[in-house]
Design an enzyme around this catalytic site. Structure first.
Site, PDB file in Angstrom:
ATOM      1  N   ASP A   1       0.832  -1.210   0.000  1.00  0.00           N
ATOM      2  CA  ASP A   1       0.000   0.000   0.000  1.00  0.00           C
ATOM      3  C   ASP A   1       0.864   1.257   0.000  1.00  0.00           C
ATOM      4  O   ASP A   1       2.061   1.223   0.317  1.00  0.00           O
ATOM      5  CB  ASP A   1      -0.933   0.013   1.209  1.00  0.00           C
ATOM      6  CG  ASP A   1      -0.176  -0.002   2.537  1.00  0.00           C
ATOM      7  OD1 ASP A   1       0.766  -0.824   2.667  1.00  0.00           O
ATOM      8  OD2 ASP A   1      -0.496   0.795   3.428  1.00  0.00           O
TER       9      ASP A   1
ATOM     10  N   GLU B   1      -0.055  -1.247   5.692  1.00  0.00           N
ATOM     11  CA  GLU B   1       0.975  -0.810   6.633  1.00  0.00           C
ATOM     12  C   GLU B   1       0.825   0.661   6.999  1.00  0.00           C
ATOM     13  O   GLU B   1       1.098   1.067   8.137  1.00  0.00           O
ATOM     14  CB  GLU B   1       2.369  -1.064   6.030  1.00  0.00           C
ATOM     15  CG  GLU B   1       3.530  -0.837   6.992  1.00  0.00           C
ATOM     16  CD  GLU B   1       4.062   0.595   7.002  1.00  0.00           C
ATOM     17  OE1 GLU B   1       4.913   0.901   7.869  1.00  0.00           O
ATOM     18  OE2 GLU B   1       3.637   1.410   6.162  1.00  0.00           O
TER      19      GLU B   1
END
Length: 385
Positions: free
Chosen positions: A73, A138
């Protein structure tokens, strides 16, 4: 793998929009790429459209195990008009490839994937297993690494590199990061008669004033420095002539190994309970996200090996560093098995999350060799014991 093929992989990763979501698109791309080279891959769903990816080299059940870990991400783009090069463009100008996530951390993730492919293609005998962990979420809560840790996917790991952008320097420690919300409930009334209500905003300000000195006695950490705390969001009221009946704030705290998240949470709860004991004061405290501090001994063999191999590849002495951000390491450290963790990758830490984010290709193009050499040499050293 030649230079252009490496850049092509990074380009494809940057061009996939995975801003706080849609990691499955990256996992699907990586799965095809890896399986085309005979590498065993599986995906683990966290939520619809958000899949972690696990790939592995070496004989099944072989030990020891070394992990290369990164997240898929990115943070959001912000105002696209502020980008000189589009956030999904992956444009190359000189030594820089631009795009959201190019530094944080698709550059390092691509290098890890390339390292796995090169090892598979070379048919080199691996003295154990090398596992790639590519995670979701994350940037906001570390949902992916938490899930993999809870499912036991790192219980057999003996060492790990997390590929955050460090310009090739070796990060052996970082602060924790704790996000919290404090809510104040009052009684709304017309502002012409405030004595008949309870001002939630005024009561919340009591917390703000108390929080300012709440950690004044906490001594700086010998590794990561002082505990850092900030109130960053404050909301109250919706009309100027009404006493607000609800107010809330959010804060962020960077804890230290010596005064960790548990101690921080205990104090924040204590102050909220203390203030709420007064008449007409109702404060509640909630932890929104909690990353624990992480420290690996600077003299650990993995830390020393990573610095040696990075210096060799980049042709200058890389440094041992501490950062004040947080990484997936905080979740991986909760595994039943404790193992050394190094944070090391291409790109500048200060460049992460900024407009016109970029990664230096000169760093990216050698980082796969660093990951390969560290993994193989570290596994070899452990297999001799």
């Amino acid at each position: 793998m030649d230079k252009q093929n490496k850049i092509d992989i990074l380009t494809h990763l940057v061009q996939i929009d995975s801003a706080n979501d849609h990691e499955k698109m990256i996992a699907d791309y990586l799965e095809k790429l890896l399986t085309d080279h005979g590498i065993t891959v599986k995906q683990v769903e966290t939520s619809p459209g958000r899949n972690n990816l696990i790939a592995e080299l070496g004989e099944p059940d072989a030990t020891p195990v070394f992990a290369l870990a990164g997240h898929m991400d990115t943070v959001s783009f912000g105002n696209v008009d502020d980008w000189a090069h589009g956030p999904l463009s992956a444009e190359v100008h000189g030594d820089r490839l631009y795009g959201r996530g190019s530094a944080d951390m698709k550059g390092s993730l691509a290098a890890m994937v390339i390292a796995m492919i090169d090892l598979a293609d070379s048919k080199v005998k691996i003295p154990g297993r090398i596992r790639l962990l590519a995670t979701v979420g994350e940037e906001y809560g570390a949902a992916g690494s938490r899930q993999l840790t809870e499912q036991g996917e790192v219980d057999d790991v003996d060492g790990m590199i997390i590929g955050e952008p460090t310009s090739g320097d070796v990060v052996y420690a970082h602060n924790g990061s704790l996000n919290y919300t404090v809510t104040s409930e009052g009684t709304p009334v017309h502002s012409s008669m405030p004595e008949q209500g309870v001002n939630a905003l005024t009561n919340l300000v009591k917390f703000v004033n108390a929080e300012a000195d709440l950690f004044a006695d906490v001594k700086p950490s010998k590794e990561v420095g002082p505990l850092v705390h900030s109130i960053t969001v404050f909301n109250s009221g919706d009309q100027v002539n009404t006493i607000p009946g609800h107010a809330e704030l959010q804060g962020n705290i960077r804890a230290t190994p010596e005064f960790g998240n548990g101690a921080v949470i205990k104090r924040l709860n204590m102050i909220c309970r203390g203030l709420s004991s007064a008449a007409d004061t109702d404060l509640s405290f909630n932890v929104d996200m909690s990353f624990d501090p992480v420290v690996t001994d600077k003299e650990d063999p993995l830390v020393q090996l990573a610095q040696s191999e990075s210096s060799k590849a980049l042709k200058h002495d890389t440094e041992f560093k501490v950062i004040h951000g947080a990484t997936d390491a905080s979740e991986y450290r909760k595994a039943e098995n404790q193992f050394p963790i190094v944070v090391m990758g291409a790109g500048d830490w200060e460049n992460a999350h900024k407009m016109n984010e970029y990664v230096e290709l000169s760093q990216f193009l050698v980082m796969d060799d660093v990951y390969k050499e560290v993994a193989l040499k570290y596994l070899k050293s452990l297999s001799k014991k």
